[in-house]
Design an enzyme around this catalytic site. Structure first.
Site, PDB file in Angstrom:
ATOM      1  N   GLN A 157      -5.967 -43.437  16.418  1.00 21.25           N
ATOM      2  CA  GLN A 157      -7.047 -42.760  17.145  1.00 21.25           C
ATOM      3  C   GLN A 157      -7.334 -41.416  16.482  1.00 21.25           C
ATOM      4  OE1 GLN A 157      -6.628 -41.178  21.192  1.00 21.25           O
ATOM      5  NE2 GLN A 157      -8.499 -42.252  21.790  1.00 21.25           N
ATOM      6  N   TYR A 188     -13.092 -34.295  24.932  1.00 24.37           N
ATOM      7  CA  TYR A 188     -12.803 -33.624  23.661  1.00 24.37           C
ATOM      8  C   TYR A 188     -14.095 -33.423  22.862  1.00 24.37           C
ATOM      9  CZ  TYR A 188      -8.094 -34.300  25.268  1.00 24.37           C
ATOM     10  OH  TYR A 188      -6.959 -34.260  26.040  1.00 24.37           O
ATOM     11  N   ARG A 192     -13.916 -44.800  21.504  1.00 23.66           N
ATOM     12  CA  ARG A 192     -13.495 -44.700  22.903  1.00 23.66           C
ATOM     13  C   ARG A 192     -14.391 -43.763  23.694  1.00 23.66           C
ATOM     14  NH1 ARG A 192      -7.836 -43.421  26.151  1.00 23.66           N
ATOM     15  NH2 ARG A 192      -7.797 -45.494  27.011  1.00 23.66           N
ATOM     16  N   GLY A 205      -1.888 -48.464  29.340  1.00 22.05           N
ATOM     17  CA  GLY A 205      -1.328 -47.211  28.840  1.00 22.05           C
ATOM     18  C   GLY A 205       0.088 -47.006  29.341  1.00 22.05           C
TER      19      GLY A 205
HETATM   20  C1  FMN Z   1       1.166 -39.655  28.644  1.00 24.35           C
HETATM   21  C2  FMN Z   1      -0.280 -39.995  28.401  1.00 24.35           C
HETATM   22  C3  FMN Z   1      -0.834 -39.699  27.176  1.00 24.35           C
HETATM   23  C4  FMN Z   1      -2.180 -40.032  26.915  1.00 24.35           C
HETATM   24  N1  FMN Z   1      -2.692 -39.792  25.681  1.00 24.35           N
HETATM   25  C5  FMN Z   1      -3.941 -40.221  25.363  1.00 24.35           C
HETATM   26  C6  FMN Z   1      -4.443 -40.104  24.031  1.00 24.35           C
HETATM   27  O1  FMN Z   1      -3.756 -39.654  23.105  1.00 24.35           O
HETATM   28  N2  FMN Z   1      -5.720 -40.531  23.799  1.00 24.35           N
HETATM   29  C7  FMN Z   1      -6.512 -41.059  24.785  1.00 24.35           C
HETATM   30  O2  FMN Z   1      -7.652 -41.416  24.521  1.00 24.35           O
HETATM   31  N3  FMN Z   1      -6.030 -41.205  26.056  1.00 24.35           N
HETATM   32  C8  FMN Z   1      -4.770 -40.825  26.342  1.00 24.35           C
HETATM   33  N4  FMN Z   1      -4.269 -41.036  27.608  1.00 24.35           N
HETATM   34  C9  FMN Z   1      -5.053 -41.843  28.565  1.00 24.35           C
HETATM   35  C10 FMN Z   1      -4.608 -43.310  28.488  1.00 24.35           C
HETATM   36  O3  FMN Z   1      -4.921 -43.895  27.238  1.00 24.35           O
HETATM   37  C11 FMN Z   1      -5.272 -44.155  29.587  1.00 24.35           C
HETATM   38  O4  FMN Z   1      -6.659 -44.045  29.455  1.00 24.35           O
HETATM   39  C12 FMN Z   1      -4.858 -43.711  30.998  1.00 24.35           C
HETATM   40  O5  FMN Z   1      -3.469 -43.470  31.081  1.00 24.35           O
HETATM   41  C13 FMN Z   1      -5.244 -44.775  32.036  1.00 24.35           C
HETATM   42  O6  FMN Z   1      -4.720 -46.058  31.669  1.00 24.35           O
HETATM   43  P1  FMN Z   1      -3.317 -46.620  32.227  1.00 24.35           P
HETATM   44  O7  FMN Z   1      -3.400 -46.477  33.727  1.00 24.35           O
HETATM   45  O8  FMN Z   1      -3.216 -48.034  31.781  1.00 24.35           O
HETATM   46  O9  FMN Z   1      -2.233 -45.742  31.670  1.00 24.35           O
HETATM   47  C14 FMN Z   1      -2.964 -40.665  27.910  1.00 24.35           C
HETATM   48  C15 FMN Z   1      -2.390 -40.919  29.167  1.00 24.35           C
HETATM   49  C16 FMN Z   1      -1.065 -40.610  29.406  1.00 24.35           C
HETATM   50  C17 FMN Z   1      -0.470 -40.957  30.745  1.00 24.35           C
END
Ligand code: FMN
Length: 380
Positions: A104, A187, A239, A333
């Site tokens: 990413q 961002y 994204r 995630g």
């Molecule tokens: C610890 C953590 C780190 C994350 N880092 C990123 C990231 O680097 N880039 C991004 O686009 N989203 C990031 N997210 C968002 C996740 O990719 C995802 O969109 C969000 O957690 C919801 O999905 P989930 O419920 O399946 O985790 C992060 C979320 C968490 C919890």
């Protein structure tokens, strides 16, 4: 295998060059465990991704393409030769297990603090209005307020596009299978797309066409690096988070602006569009039900590839989303963090360990690579 419950999720999916063995993708997750100073990926990160290589495709954590793109401590970069060398064992580890991994590409824009930037400089953005976010700036892991940004001059934008191009090339040099442009979560690219924050009066502000200009220039540069033989860009994704809103990071007409952006990305024949639909399905914005399909239609009608859904999905909800044609694959995630063999657990209908937020960011092996697979030998 007769009691497999989630057939749809476990079936393969692909578009030209990014074929995946299943529809269970790993969403990008910042874990802030790069080696400091230098924001260099390391062996522990290689082990982390190796353990999760059963994902259809891993979208590796957000990775700045320039020293000016960092907004959190200890995030790995893709702007130095040392970082490229650091990423190679990561991609090798995933490939050795038959996995796929894309990087990413990130620029945080105003979501940063001078302490993280070259010469303690000012963050850059579409605006000079400060972001309300907080970020980790050192290894004390306490959150600090963002620093007021500097509004980018019109003639500075092409230089940032070139930084994305360089990052895309370095990702290729490091052995990734593709890249995802980070246009989500408020961002830099999002700071140009949404009119709650972009109040510019140059060619990058005002009309929808102007606000999506910079993101599409980035898509062109990145697609150029990753071009398929037939002229498409099937190894490039983008994204978005069109309905996640926070303070000024919102748009007066998200459907219109993200449909236009998605159509532009589809015209460039990107391999996938990936959306954060919500962070909490129990409080999901009702507009998602109509706005998201419209955005996806714009992307696909214009020539785009897969739609990857994300956001607080349970395996049941994800399976339904595939069966109902809502998405081609689902990126999980948080669930991948304590369940490194998630695809096996989904096939067996659980059990799932619960994520532990205290170990999400920073620290060592604990909460990162210390989770045993479901059965002895199941993921080694
Ligand atoms: C610890 C953590 C780190 C994350 N880092 C990123 C990231 O680097 N880039 C991004 O686009 N989203 C990031 N997210 C968002 C996740 O990719 C995802 O969109 C969000 O957690 C919801 O999905 P989930 O419920 O399946 O985790 C992060 C979320 C968490 C919890």
């Amino acid at each position: 295998m007769s009691d497999i419950k989630h057939d749809a999720l476990l079936s393969p999916v692909g578009v030209r060059n990014l074929q995946a063995k299943n529809r269970i993708w790993m969403a990008p997750l910042t874990r802030s465990r790069a080696t400091m100073p230098g924001n260099v990926p390391n062996e522990m990160m290689a082990e982390y991704y190796r353990q999760r290589s059963g994902a259809g495709v891993i979208i590796a954590e957000a990775t700045p393409v320039t020293p000016w793109g960092h907004g959190y401590y200890a995030t790995p970069g893709i702007h130095s030769d040392k970082q490229v060398e650091g990423w190679k064992p990561v991609t090798d580890a995933v490939h050795s297990r038959g996995g796929k991994i894309v990087l990413q590409l990130w620029h945080v824009g105003r979501v940063s603090n001078s302490a993280l930037l070259p010469g303690n400089g000012q963050p850059v953005s579409s605006t000079d209005v400060i972001s309300e976010s907080m970020s980790y700036i050192d290894d004390t892991w306490t959150r600090a307020k963002n620093t007021a940004p500097r509004k980018l001059e019109t003639d500075e934008i092409p230089g940032i596009v070139e930084e994305f191009r360089d990052g895309a090339q370095r990702a290729k040099d490091a052995g990734f299978d593709g890249v995802e442009i980070h246009g989500a979560n408020s961002y830099l690219l999002d700071q140009f797309v949404r009119d709650g924050v972009n109040k510019r009066d140059d060619i990058y502000g005002g009309s929808i066409e102007n606000r999506i200009r910079f993101p599409l220039m980035v898509a062109d540069a990145v697609a150029d690096v990753w071009k398929d033989e037939d002229g498409g860009a099937s190894r490039v994704g983008y994204r978005i988070s069109p309905l996640s809103e926070h303070k000024d990071v919102r748009d007066s007409d998200p459907e219109a602006v993200f449909r236009a952006l998605a159509a532009g990305l589809g015209q460039r024949r990107l391999g996938f569009l990936h959306s954060v639909e919500t962070w909490d399905r129990s409080t999901i914005d009702p507009r998602v039900a109509t706005v998201l399909p419209a955005i996806v239609k714009s992307f696909k009608d214009a020539g785009g590839g897969l739609y990857i859904g994300n956001g607080d999905y349970t395996p049941e909800q994800a399976d339904n989303a595939i069966v109902n044609g809502w998405a081609d694959a689902i990126a999980f995630g948080k669930l991948w963090i304590p369940n490194p063999d998630l695809e096996k657990r989904i096939a067996m209908d659980g059990p799932y360990r619960k994520p532990e937020p205290e170990t999400f960011y920073g620290g060592g092996a604990e909460g990162y690579i210390n989770f045993e697979p479901l059965e002895v030998g199941a993921s080694s």
